[in-house]
Design an enzyme around this catalytic site. Structure first.
Site, PDB file in Angstrom:
ATOM      1  N   ASP A 160       0.840  -1.199   0.000  1.00 45.06           N
ATOM      2  CA  ASP A 160       0.000   0.000   0.000  1.00 45.06           C
ATOM      3  C   ASP A 160       0.881   1.257   0.000  1.00 45.06           C
ATOM      4  OD1 ASP A 160      -2.338   1.479   0.102  1.00 45.06           O
ATOM      5  OD2 ASP A 160      -3.213   0.309   1.730  1.00 45.06           O
ATOM      6  N   ASP A 163     -10.670   2.622  -3.469  1.00 47.83           N
ATOM      7  CA  ASP A 163     -11.120   1.309  -2.990  1.00 47.83           C
ATOM      8  C   ASP A 163     -12.551   1.020  -3.439  1.00 47.83           C
ATOM      9  OD1 ASP A 163      -8.780   1.599  -1.621  1.00 47.83           O
ATOM     10  OD2 ASP A 163      -9.664   1.412   0.380  1.00 47.83           O
TER      11      ASP A 163
END
Ligand code: GAL
Length: 420
Positions: free
Chosen positions: A170, A231
């Site tokens: 990430d 997301d």
């Protein structure tokens, strides 16, 4: 910057030194050539469905713990998931203990993962599956657990020692674009250096876009797949926004996808709460057209037979996993319909007709066969099979003929055209 027992100390690390380090490591010319993800990765990832639930006292069945992953591993092996290709069982954020160990290594939360990640990896491997893990290029993970900045080598080695097979990396808490880019590159090389085959799943472009357009050619040299956009959530709005972003940027992102490197529109949320049946069909069909990794984020212990059948549909999976490895694209948008197509091996094509209108009933759309595949999908004729919403042989079509389909609101008709 100081190198203390193999660990780069982060707070005093000037960007230039990292670059030098990276260049000395042979960055730049080298491409990611790990032989992995020759077709889009398939598996399961906990984030969208289970998020950062660490409260195993109150919610023992849905907290992020080895029990959750072991149960999913059992089901992946026993309920037909592995048999159709879902192979990687992936841990997302919130698996870690709040601190590194005395040697600077990441450690799993000991209460929630009593056998450690290596113990879990052994279990997952014993089921014939592979294990994915999560870390972050910056100082902390998005949920605030220890980041890998300054520890790339040690973390890559730790993951390899544990028997990890995929890393989702990430991009939270990274101080500059330069550190972000260098960090993603550095970790790619660190993983390669371990000698273990580890799929490298990046979020590099997502975190680059606010600053400048990412260099996708370069990203492909370092990552097996890469997230471009926000997301996914369990809603039709989210699916539409991902499709909208993808079609608006397809000129930059479609050409770069291919065996070994894929655009990642995030997980499949089929089998959860937010999508209607037709919307679940749309997600499955379009993720196949987009050559996306098929990582489900759902609860395999509680999934309807209908959602399971959709996720395990071999004909849709065959489109997603087509060995030619070319990503599809949107080629027409009119009257609230979107048409997408994807070239497949053996001169076949997949075509998706999406009805974006969310009022009324099924609407029909007629398309001339000659307009598909740049006019080459069906010369002189082809066999058309409807794959979704239900399987149906539609028969022979000539290049000069047209095809009229009924598409449900927010649903999709997915077709396969094989040359006869
Ligand atoms: C986000 C990432 C998500 C998930 C989450 C975990 O940045 O895009 O996919 O990994 O962090 O905190």
């Amino acid at each position: 910057m100081k190198l203390v027992s193999g660990v780069w100390q982060p707070d005093c690390m000037p960007a230039l030194s990292l670059l030098a380090l990276v260049l000395c490591g042979g960055l730049g010319a080298r491409a990611l050539n790990n032989g992995l993800a020759m077709t889009p990765t398939m598996g399961w990832l906990h984030w969208e469905r289970f998020m950062c639930n660490t409260d195993c006292q109150e919610e023992p069945d849905s907290c992020i713990s080895e029990k959750l992953f072991m149960q999913m591993a059992d089901l992946m092996a026993s309920d037909g998931w592995k048999a159709v290709g879902y192979e990687y069982l992936c841990i997302d954020d919130c698996w870690m203990a709040p601190q590194r160990d005395s040697e600077g290594r990441l450690q799993a939360d000991p209460k929630r993962f009593p056998r450690g990640i290596s113990g879990l990896a052994n279990y997952v491997h014993s089921k014939g599956l592979k294990l994915g893990i999560y870390a972050d290029v910056g100082n902390k993970t998005c949920a605030g657990f220890p980041g890998s900045f300054g520890y790339y080598d040690i973390d890559a080695k730790t993951f390899a020692d544990w028997g990890v097979d995929l890393l989702k990396f990430d991009g939270c808490y990274c101080d500059s674009v330069k550190l972000l880019e260098d960090g993603y590159k550095y970790m790619s090389l660190a993983l390669n250096k371990t000698g273990r085959s580890i799929v490298y799943s990046c979020e590099w472009p997502l975190y680059m876009w606010p600053f400048r357009k990412p260099n996708y050619t370069e990203i492909r040299q370092y990552c097996n797949h890469w997230r471009n956009f926000y997301d996914v959530s369990d809603s039709w709005e989210s699916i539409k926004s991902i499709l909208g972003w993808t079609s608006s940027n397809q000129e930059s992102i479609v050409p770069v996808a291919g065996p070994g490197g894929w655009n990642d529109p995030d997980t499949l949320v089929i089998g959860n709460f937010g999508l209607s049946w037709n919307q679940q069909i749309t997600q499955m069909a379009l993720w196949a057209i987009m050559a996306s990794p098929l990582l489900m984020s759902n609860d395999l212990r509680h999934i309807s037979p209908q959602a399971k059948a959709l996720l395990q549909d071999k004909d849709v999976i065959a489109i997603n996993q087509d060995p030619l490895g070319k990503q599809g694209y949107q080629f027409r948008k009119e009257d609230n319909f979107e048409l997408w197509e994807r070239p497949l091996s053996h001169s076949a094509w997949a075509v998706a007709m999406v009805n974006l209108q969310d009022t009324g009933g099924p609407r029909s759309y007629t398309i001339s066969i000659a307009s598909l595949g740049w006019g080459m999908a069906c010369i002189p004729d082809c066999v058309v099979t409807q794959i979704l919403p239900v399987k149906k042989k539609l028969g022979f079509y000539e290049w000069t003929s047209s095809l009229k389909m009924q598409v449900n609101p927010t649903g999709t008709v997915l077709l396969r055209l094989n040359t006869s």
